[in-house]
Design a protein around this motif. Structure first.
Motif, PDB file in Angstrom:
ATOM      1  N   ASP A  45     -24.728   7.200  21.187  1.00  0.00           N
ATOM      2  CA  ASP A  45     -25.671   7.980  21.990  1.00  0.00           C
ATOM      3  C   ASP A  45     -26.903   7.110  22.267  1.00  0.00           C
ATOM      4  OD1 ASP A  45     -26.742  10.070  23.361  1.00  0.00           O
ATOM      5  OD2 ASP A  45     -27.299  11.266  21.611  1.00  0.00           O
ATOM      6  N   GLY A  46     -27.786   7.617  23.113  1.00  0.00           N
ATOM      7  CA  GLY A  46     -29.036   6.910  23.376  1.00  0.00           C
ATOM      8  C   GLY A  46     -28.985   6.101  24.656  1.00  0.00           C
ATOM      9  N   ASP A  47     -29.677   4.979  24.640  1.00  0.00           N
ATOM     10  CA  ASP A  47     -29.830   4.118  25.810  1.00  0.00           C
ATOM     11  C   ASP A  47     -28.661   3.135  25.863  1.00  0.00           C
ATOM     12  OD1 ASP A  47     -30.728   2.708  27.937  1.00  0.00           O
ATOM     13  OD2 ASP A  47     -32.486   1.864  26.953  1.00  0.00           O
ATOM     14  N   THR A  48     -27.758   3.362  26.795  1.00  0.00           N
ATOM     15  CA  THR A  48     -26.551   2.520  26.870  1.00  0.00           C
ATOM     16  C   THR A  48     -26.317   2.017  28.293  1.00  0.00           C
ATOM     17  OG1 THR A  48     -25.174   4.510  27.152  1.00  0.00           O
ATOM     18  CG2 THR A  48     -25.433   3.652  24.915  1.00  0.00           C
ATOM     19  N   SER A  52     -21.672  -0.683  26.552  1.00  0.00           N
ATOM     20  CA  SER A  52     -20.646   0.342  26.663  1.00  0.00           C
ATOM     21  C   SER A  52     -20.084   0.680  25.282  1.00  0.00           C
ATOM     22  CB  SER A  52     -19.505  -0.124  27.577  1.00  0.00           C
ATOM     23  OG  SER A  52     -18.811  -1.207  26.981  1.00  0.00           O
ATOM     24  N   THR A  53     -19.538   1.872  25.163  1.00  0.00           N
ATOM     25  CA  THR A  53     -18.953   2.306  23.890  1.00  0.00           C
ATOM     26  C   THR A  53     -17.834   1.370  23.430  1.00  0.00           C
ATOM     27  OG1 THR A  53     -19.543   4.609  24.306  1.00  0.00           O
ATOM     28  CG2 THR A  53     -17.773   4.203  22.724  1.00  0.00           C
ATOM     29  N   PRO A  54     -16.912   0.933  24.297  1.00  0.00           N
ATOM     30  CA  PRO A  54     -15.879  -0.012  23.830  1.00  0.00           C
ATOM     31  C   PRO A  54     -16.465  -1.321  23.308  1.00  0.00           C
ATOM     32  CG  PRO A  54     -15.229   0.985  25.914  1.00  0.00           C
ATOM     33  CD  PRO A  54     -16.650   1.381  25.685  1.00  0.00           C
ATOM     34  N   VAL A  55     -17.526  -1.817  23.952  1.00  0.00           N
ATOM     35  CA  VAL A  55     -18.144  -3.055  23.488  1.00  0.00           C
ATOM     36  C   VAL A  55     -18.755  -2.859  22.115  1.00  0.00           C
ATOM     37  CG1 VAL A  55     -20.060  -4.647  23.887  1.00  0.00           C
ATOM     38  CG2 VAL A  55     -18.551  -4.025  25.772  1.00  0.00           C
ATOM     39  N   VAL A  56     -19.440  -1.736  21.909  1.00  0.00           N
ATOM     40  CA  VAL A  56     -20.054  -1.454  20.607  1.00  0.00           C
ATOM     41  C   VAL A  56     -18.985  -1.387  19.529  1.00  0.00           C
ATOM     42  CG1 VAL A  56     -21.330   0.238  19.265  1.00  0.00           C
ATOM     43  CG2 VAL A  56     -22.041  -0.291  21.601  1.00  0.00           C
ATOM     44  N   ARG A  57     -17.945  -0.658  19.782  1.00  0.00           N
ATOM     45  CA  ARG A  57     -16.896  -0.495  18.776  1.00  0.00           C
ATOM     46  C   ARG A  57     -16.215  -1.824  18.470  1.00  0.00           C
ATOM     47  NH1 ARG A  57     -14.667   5.177  21.357  1.00  0.00           N
ATOM     48  NH2 ARG A  57     -16.150   6.552  20.268  1.00  0.00           N
ATOM     49  N   VAL A  71     -20.402   3.760   2.778  1.00  0.00           N
ATOM     50  CA  VAL A  71     -20.929   2.840   3.784  1.00  0.00           C
ATOM     51  C   VAL A  71     -22.445   2.686   3.616  1.00  0.00           C
ATOM     52  CG1 VAL A  71     -21.241   4.664   5.528  1.00  0.00           C
ATOM     53  CG2 VAL A  71     -20.971   2.274   6.250  1.00  0.00           C
ATOM     54  N   ASP A  72     -22.925   1.451   3.703  1.00  0.00           N
ATOM     55  CA  ASP A  72     -24.341   1.146   3.604  1.00  0.00           C
ATOM     56  C   ASP A  72     -24.964   1.324   4.991  1.00  0.00           C
ATOM     57  OD1 ASP A  72     -26.855  -0.097   3.544  1.00  0.00           O
ATOM     58  OD2 ASP A  72     -26.239  -1.525   2.001  1.00  0.00           O
ATOM     59  N   LEU A  73     -25.775   2.360   5.159  1.00  0.00           N
ATOM     60  CA  LEU A  73     -26.321   2.664   6.482  1.00  0.00           C
ATOM     61  C   LEU A  73     -27.284   1.588   6.973  1.00  0.00           C
ATOM     62  CD1 LEU A  73     -26.935   6.521   6.319  1.00  0.00           C
ATOM     63  CD2 LEU A  73     -24.956   5.279   7.213  1.00  0.00           C
ATOM     64  N   ASP A  74     -28.035   0.973   6.058  1.00  0.00           N
ATOM     65  CA  ASP A  74     -28.943  -0.105   6.477  1.00  0.00           C
ATOM     66  C   ASP A  74     -28.154  -1.312   6.972  1.00  0.00           C
ATOM     67  OD1 ASP A  74     -31.279   1.264   5.968  1.00  0.00           O
ATOM     68  OD2 ASP A  74     -31.417   0.572   3.896  1.00  0.00           O
ATOM     69  N   ALA A  75     -27.073  -1.652   6.259  1.00  0.00           N
ATOM     70  CA  ALA A  75     -26.228  -2.767   6.698  1.00  0.00           C
ATOM     71  C   ALA A  75     -25.551  -2.430   8.024  1.00  0.00           C
ATOM     72  CB  ALA A  75     -25.194  -3.090   5.631  1.00  0.00           C
ATOM     73  N   ALA A  76     -25.132  -1.163   8.179  1.00  0.00           N
ATOM     74  CA  ALA A  76     -24.508  -0.749   9.434  1.00  0.00           C
ATOM     75  C   ALA A  76     -25.499  -0.851  10.587  1.00  0.00           C
ATOM     76  CB  ALA A  76     -23.990   0.683   9.311  1.00  0.00           C
ATOM     77  N   ARG A  77     -26.740  -0.420  10.350  1.00  0.00           N
ATOM     78  CA  ARG A  77     -27.768  -0.513  11.392  1.00  0.00           C
ATOM     79  C   ARG A  77     -27.979  -1.968  11.810  1.00  0.00           C
ATOM     80  NH1 ARG A  77     -32.518  -2.189  10.848  1.00  0.00           N
ATOM     81  NH2 ARG A  77     -32.476  -1.920   8.576  1.00  0.00           N
ATOM     82  N   ALA A  78     -28.058  -2.861  10.818  1.00  0.00           N
ATOM     83  CA  ALA A  78     -28.253  -4.279  11.132  1.00  0.00           C
ATOM     84  C   ALA A  78     -27.087  -4.827  11.948  1.00  0.00           C
ATOM     85  CB  ALA A  78     -28.414  -5.074   9.837  1.00  0.00           C
ATOM     86  N   THR A  79     -25.885  -4.354  11.669  1.00  0.00           N
ATOM     87  CA  THR A  79     -24.708  -4.792  12.421  1.00  0.00           C
ATOM     88  C   THR A  79     -24.811  -4.375  13.881  1.00  0.00           C
ATOM     89  OG1 THR A  79     -23.295  -4.702  10.458  1.00  0.00           O
ATOM     90  CG2 THR A  79     -22.206  -4.618  12.603  1.00  0.00           C
ATOM     91  N   PHE A  80     -25.206  -3.130  14.117  1.00  0.00           N
ATOM     92  CA  PHE A  80     -25.349  -2.660  15.499  1.00  0.00           C
ATOM     93  C   PHE A  80     -26.460  -3.408  16.227  1.00  0.00           C
ATOM     94  CE2 PHE A  80     -23.147   1.075  13.710  1.00  0.00           C
ATOM     95  CZ  PHE A  80     -22.158   1.250  14.673  1.00  0.00           C
ATOM     96  N   VAL A 101     -24.419   6.968  16.041  1.00  0.00           N
ATOM     97  CA  VAL A 101     -25.329   5.854  16.276  1.00  0.00           C
ATOM     98  C   VAL A 101     -26.138   6.131  17.535  1.00  0.00           C
ATOM     99  CG1 VAL A 101     -25.528   3.373  16.602  1.00  0.00           C
ATOM    100  CG2 VAL A 101     -23.628   4.305  15.272  1.00  0.00           C
ATOM    101  N   THR A 102     -27.453   6.035  17.411  1.00  0.00           N
ATOM    102  CA  THR A 102     -28.338   6.164  18.559  1.00  0.00           C
ATOM    103  C   THR A 102     -28.942   4.789  18.847  1.00  0.00           C
ATOM    104  OG1 THR A 102     -28.867   8.453  17.977  1.00  0.00           O
ATOM    105  CG2 THR A 102     -30.343   7.337  19.528  1.00  0.00           C
ATOM    106  N   LEU A 103     -28.732   4.297  20.062  1.00  0.00           N
ATOM    107  CA  LEU A 103     -29.147   2.944  20.424  1.00  0.00           C
ATOM    108  C   LEU A 103     -30.381   2.960  21.317  1.00  0.00           C
ATOM    109  CD1 LEU A 103     -25.666   1.378  21.278  1.00  0.00           C
ATOM    110  CD2 LEU A 103     -26.878   1.292  19.097  1.00  0.00           C
ATOM    111  N   GLU A 104     -31.206   1.958  21.131  1.00  0.00           N
ATOM    112  CA  GLU A 104     -32.335   1.703  22.031  1.00  0.00           C
ATOM    113  C   GLU A 104     -32.181   0.283  22.561  1.00  0.00           C
ATOM    114  OE1 GLU A 104     -37.101   0.757  21.864  1.00  0.00           O
ATOM    115  OE2 GLU A 104     -36.178   1.843  20.196  1.00  0.00           O
ATOM    116  N   GLU A 105     -32.091   0.151  23.874  1.00  0.00           N
ATOM    117  CA  GLU A 105     -31.923  -1.165  24.472  1.00  0.00           C
ATOM    118  C   GLU A 105     -33.267  -1.826  24.753  1.00  0.00           C
ATOM    119  OE1 GLU A 105     -29.637  -1.067  28.016  1.00  0.00           O
ATOM    120  OE2 GLU A 105     -27.735  -0.736  26.986  1.00  0.00           O
TER     121      GLU A 105
END
Length: 250
Positions: A45-48, A52-57, A71-80, A101-105
């Motif tokens: 969700d968020g600014d995309t 694109s969703t396929p690229v993120v995944r 799952v470590d949410l801080d590590a996951a955030r850093a990955t995104f 996941v909410t993204l800000e570009e």
């Protein structure tokens, strides 16, 4: 102790409680390892606009460790946030096997050098310039000068607005000299800042002379050198004209 009923009851109760805790712990470990808690979905969700969703995944597959519980949410955030265009990500769990996941570009203001972009927040980031929707101004400068270059870009927008032109390129050289190319095709050498009024003064002098310059030589002014103390030099089409009383540059 063996003759003390109270102590025996206390010891029995303690052992019973420890047994129950161990049993619950084992049951908990067993439960969280169940396959139904494996991460199976990523909700984006968020600014995309550029992501694109396929690229993120595809970018995070193999990098997210653990399941819904571990799952470590801080590590996951850093990955995104390693994904191009992503400035910030917030991650939360969604029962029973998903992450939201909410993204800000980054908001691009212009290009920087050969392979980077600079954002509206004066931050440099790396992304595919071919994904830009519009032609953006081009910036360049020594390391650590992005904020200064962006600030001067906004100054040049105001200073050269009377010419009905906008800055298309703003460059700060390794010697900290400024060059601006306008949308009308004119390249302007402003030189180094001697004090806080140097660039403004040189720009005002040129803008004030613009009607006279274009009246005599036309609007096809290719090059302007403002580094003279009492005037400037121009090149229009195939000629060169000097409007200066002291040719010694600062």
């Amino acid at each position: 102790m063996w003759n003390n009923v109270r102590q025996l009851n206390f010891a029995s109760s303690t052992l019973h409680a420890l047994f129950v805790l161990a049993l619950l712990g084992a049951a908990g470990v067993y439960a969280i390892q169940r396959p139904e808690f494996r991460l199976r979905e990523i909700q984006i969700d968020g600014d995309t606009q550029h992501v694109s969703t396929p690229v993120v995944r595809a970018s995070v597959v193999g990098h997210l460790k653990g399941n819904f519980f571990t799952v470590d949410l801080d590590a996951a955030r850093a990955t995104f946030e390693q994904i191009p265009w992503v400035r910030h990500a917030s991650v939360r769990r969604v029962w029973p096997n998903a992450l939201a996941v909410t993204l800000e570009e980054y908001k691009p203001l212009g290009t920087w050098g050969n392979d980077q972009l600079v954002s509206t927040d004066d931050e440099l980031f790396t992304a595919n310039q071919g994904e830009l929707d519009d032609d953006l101004p081009a910036f360049d400068g020594p390391e650590g000068t992005a904020k200064e270059v962006v600030a001067r870009y906004h100054d040049f927008e105001k200073w050269f607005a009377p010419l009905d032109a906008k800055p298309e390129e703003v460059t700060l050289s390794p010697r900290f000299a400024w060059t601006v190319k306008l949308s009308n095709g004119t390249q302007i050498e402003l030189g180094r800042e001697r004090n806080q009024d140097t660039l403004l003064g040189r720009s005002k002098r040129f803008v004030a002379s613009w009607p006279a310059v274009t009246g005599r030589w036309g609007k096809d002014i290719e090059y302007v050198d403002l580094r003279y103390p009492n005037g400037f030099a121009i090149r229009a089409a195939n000629m060169r004209f000097i409007n200066d009383t002291d040719k010694a540059k600062k």
